[in-house]
Structures are given as C-alpha cells and as structure tokens.
Scaffold this active site. Structure first.
Site, PDB file in Angstrom:
ATOM      1  CE  LYS A  49      -2.663   0.951   3.600  1.00  7.28           C
ATOM      2  NZ  LYS A  49      -3.826   1.094   4.513  1.00  7.28           N
ATOM      3  NE  ARG A  89       6.052   6.723   0.731  1.00  8.13           N
ATOM      4  CZ  ARG A  89       5.222   6.416   1.714  1.00  8.13           C
ATOM      5  NH1 ARG A  89       4.179   5.619   1.468  1.00  8.13           N
ATOM      6  NH2 ARG A  89       5.408   6.890   2.934  1.00  8.13           N
ATOM      7  N   GLY A 149      -5.110   7.730   6.004  1.00 10.88           N
ATOM      8  CA  GLY A 149      -4.241   8.678   6.665  1.00 10.88           C
ATOM      9  C   GLY A 149      -2.986   8.959   5.856  1.00 10.88           C
ATOM     10  NE  ARG A 156      -6.317   7.728  11.002  1.00  8.92           N
ATOM     11  CZ  ARG A 156      -6.450   7.025   9.886  1.00  8.92           C
ATOM     12  NH1 ARG A 156      -7.651   6.687   9.460  1.00  8.92           N
ATOM     13  NH2 ARG A 156      -5.401   6.669   9.195  1.00  8.92           N
ATOM     14  CB  SER A 167       5.905   9.752  12.118  1.00 10.58           C
ATOM     15  OG  SER A 167       4.850   9.839  11.164  1.00 10.58           O
ATOM     16  CG  ASP A 215       1.160   0.153   9.579  1.00 12.51           C
ATOM     17  OD1 ASP A 215       0.668   0.874  10.466  1.00 12.51           O
ATOM     18  OD2 ASP A 215       1.476   0.579   8.452  1.00 12.51           O
ATOM     19  CE  LYS A 222       0.272   3.452  12.878  1.00 18.80           C
ATOM     20  NZ  LYS A 222       0.894   3.849  11.584  1.00 18.80           N
ATOM     21  NE  ARG A 259      -4.387  -0.313  13.475  1.00 20.11           N
ATOM     22  CZ  ARG A 259      -3.816  -0.098  12.293  1.00 20.11           C
ATOM     23  NH1 ARG A 259      -2.501   0.042  12.221  1.00 20.11           N
ATOM     24  NH2 ARG A 259      -4.541  -0.030  11.196  1.00 20.11           N
TER      25      ARG A 259
END
Length: 445
Positions: A31, A36, A104, A132, A177, A325, A352, A356
């Site tokens: 993904k 990108r 996101g 978020r 991040s 993730d 997230k 989570r």
C-alpha cells in the site's frame, strides 16, 4: 475511466474454529508503494507504468484525488496503471474537496506534496480519518511557510491555500513517523533551498527510494535525509512488491495453527519494514526467506512459514518502528505464545485507524485472553482463545488479525464492522478461505 466508488456497507466476519493454513499465495501489492507511485508518477515528466498496484480503497483514494486534479490515469486493471505525468507545476485546482476516505497516508502525504504545488484544495475523509491527528504534519509544514487550516485540535478537513512559497527547513522529527518525514520531504520538492529531516529511529524509506527511482537527487547520511527544491521527476516503471503488512496475517496464522505451512510470494522485505519477521523469530516462529532479490530498488523475497511453538518475549523497542502496522497480528501471536509478551514504546498505535492498543486489548479480553494495556504498549499473557464477539471499530488490521485467531479458538468468532478491510486487502476472505481458514463475510445486522 470514471471515479471509483468507495465501499461503505456495514459487514462482519464469521470465523469458525480450527483448521490450518497451507499453500503458496501472493497477497496484494504494498500500500505504501502504491500510494507513492501515483503521487510521484503524477508529478513526473512522461508516462509512468505501475505493475502490482494495490486496488484497495486507500490507494484508490489517492488515485482518484490526482484524477480530480487533472492527471490522466489509465486503470487500474489487474494491477496495471499508466500515469501520464503533468510535471511539478501541472496540477489543476479540483472542483470539489478531495475525499480521501479512510486513508491517513493520503492525507498526510498530500498535505506536504500539495502545500507548495500552487493548487488550492480541501482534504477531507470519513469519520475515522477526520478524528485522527494532523497537527504533527501541519506544524513542520507551517514552519516551511504553508498556510493550512484545520478543525479545532488539528483534525481534518484540512484547507490548503494556493500559491504558497515554501522555504526549506532542517527538521528534527519529535517521533518516528514515516508519514511526517515523507510529508516534509515532499513539501521540500517545492521549497526554496534545502530541506532536511532527521528521525529519532528508522522508519520506512519508500519515499526516499522512490524519489531516487524517479531521478530526484537526495542525500542520506544516517538518520538525516536532505534534498534541494526545484528539481524534476522523470517517469519510470514501478513493480510493486506484495505488502509485508498483508502477508503478516498469514505469517501469524501459519505460525500458530499446528500443521500449517504457507509460502508468501514476492513480499517486500525493506529493512525499514521487516520488524515483524524479527519479532516473530524471537518468539520462536519458523520463518525462511527464499529467492531474495531486488526489484526496482526494493528488496523482495518468498517467505515460508511453518507452525511452531511460540514463547512470550519483551519486544525490543528498536524494532517497534519497523513493525508499527503489524502489531495487531503480533498481539494474536502473543496470545498463543507460552508466557508473557510485553510491548513498550508504541504510543503511535493509539492514533492509527483506531486506538489499536485498547481495541486489541478489549478484543483479546472478550476472547478470554489476559491483556493489560498501558499508555505506550501492552502486556499479554498467552493462553486459550475462546469464541466470542469482537468489535473492530472499522479498523482493517484489527479485523484481519482476529480472523486468524479463529484458527486456534475453541469456538466461533464474530468480528463486527469489517468493510474497511477493502482499504488495504481486497479479496482477503477468498484468499484466506482458499488457504484453510473457515471464514465468511456477512451483511451487517
């Protein structure tokens, strides 16, 4: 081609207990790389060809956004996409807000990419995305000169003013991040001077690799990455590997279900993304990497996983950003392991698609597993998994993780609110069923 409608139907999974996983499969494309490829291909000069594009709702949200800004995109058809790039200054202001659904990644990266592109645009999304935090992206972009409006608390919709002059900055990321790092670097493409980002711990580097694949020069020195604004992107061909995050569900399922053996084909094993392999191996998982190679600058391999007894561990904090993730599935492995598994330093999991840490703890407890959440992690004591009902809170990774728990549960598991699985893994039920998981998808109640 017309805009692709995003699915919102309320649905749930019914997973019957028992079974084992077997076979050789290829999960959908990565993904992060799919997102990108559309973004950079749209801004490149020439035609970019993409093979293996993930036809999930998140990636399609990015594709639809660039169509709305005047980019001609053919496909996706069986994973193939052709993008006719418009160049760095060729985007058009869209007629309406860009609806990014649940993605996101789309919102945070587009905030950076569009901040200096000359288009005035509003970025919006579904109720989950609108809750978020976006402040950690807005802050550095504002420091570069971007004018970005948001809701109280720094949430979407985000309103980007057009014709903003950005200036390069030397930014120290306050947290690890990849999305914030990428947003700043992408804004740096349009900024005057040099833009640098230093990260406190390694995060996925797909943006840096792909920029270089499109011929854009950047300098990487340890934790610091720098680029000069004002360059150009040149169209190329991209072969998207299978997504290691999607492969993780089958890795965990095969590890915990006795008698299982699964081969996952052509999986991306980027060293900034392979923390799940290290963590599962520390727990005792039998994982073998075959046919390791490099495709389009990204390392890939075939991953063979065989069932084996797992043991609880203290997860090394340096592996946390490399598996951020994958933790919902790792928590299921921990529930099946002998002893206790402890996670710390993972506060990122609380912002997230859902919280989570709390949502996984609630689900595990409802299935009879001892799980104690903390502010930045969780303590899970392995033991029997019972049947029951689990609320996924619309989080695709929560839903698929608990589906795999059904392999070792003593009763059926019902998982509510699973429509968002299509954001990252279209065809999950069919692929999992074909491997031996007893799962059906049912219309919502």
């Amino acid at each position: 081609m017309s805009t692709i409608e995003l699915q919102t139907t309320k649905r749930h999974y019914q997973v019957n207990p028992g079974g084992r996983l077997s076979g050789s499969i290829r999960v959908p494309g990565d993904k992060s790389i799919s997102h990108r490829s559309i973004m950079l291909g749209s801004l490149a000069e020439g035609e970019t060809l993409v093979n293996g594009f993930l036809e999930g709702e998140d990636s399609l949200a990015t594709l639809n956004a660039f169509r709305a800004m005047g980019v001609q995109i053919e496909g996706p058809e069986a994973g193939y996409v052709k993008i006719k790039g418009v160049g760095m200054k060729g985007l058009s202001t869209p007629d309406a807000p860009l609806d990014l659904g649940n993605s996101g990644t789309s919102m945070r990266l587009l905030s950076g990419l569009l901040a200096g592109s000359g288009v005035a645009v509003t970025l919006t999304g579904d109720s989950s995305l609108s809750g978020r935090p976006m402040g950690r992206v807005i802050d550095p972009l504002s420091e570069m000169g971007a004018n970005i409006g948001s809701q109280p608390g720094g949430t979407a919709p985000l309103v980007l003013a057009g014709h903003q002059q950005l200036n390069g900055i030397d930014y120290q990321l306050p947290m690890a991040s990849a999305q914030v790092k990428s947003a700043v670097l992408l804004a740096g493409l349009y900024a005057q001077g040099e833009t640098c980002v230093t990260e406190p711990a390694p995060t996925r580097d797909h943006t840096e690799r792909m920029l270089q694949g499109f011929g854009y020069s950047l300098q990487r020195d340890g934790a610091k990455t720098c680029l000069q604004g004002g360059g150009k992107l040149t169209a190329c061909e991209i072969d998207v590997p299978a997504d290691i995050s999607s492969a993780t569900f089958f890795m965990v399922g095969a590890a915990i279900a006795e008698g299982s053996e699964v081969t996952l084909q052509h999986v991306g094993i980027n060293p900034t993304r392979d923390g799940v392999i290290s963590i599962l191996r520390l727990m005792g998982a039998d994982i073998e990497l075959l046919n390791q190679r490099e495709i389009g600058g990204e390392p890939v391999a075939d991953i063979v996983v065989r069932s084996s007894p797992l043991k609880g561990i203290d997860i090394p904090e340096e592996l946390v950003p490399l598996a951020i993730d994958e933790f919902p599935a790792i928590f299921v492995a921990a529930a099946c392991a002998e002893g206790e598994t402890r996670l710390q330093g993972a506060e990122e999991l609380r912002v997230k698609e859902s919280d989570r840490i709390q949502v996984m703890a609630d689900g595990l407890i409802s299935l009879g597993v001892q799980a104690d959440p903390t502010q930045d992690g969780i303590l899970i004591k392995g033991g029997p998994i019972h049947g029951g009902q689990v609320e996924s809170h619309g989080d695709h990774r929560i839903a698929m993780s608990f589906a795999m728990a059904g392999l070792v549960a003593s009763g059926s598991i019902e998982i509510a609110d699973v429509a968002n699985v299509n954001t990252s893994f279209p065809g999950f039920v069919e692929l999992a069923s074909g491997c031996g998981l007893s799962i059906t998808e049912v219309s919502g109640k």
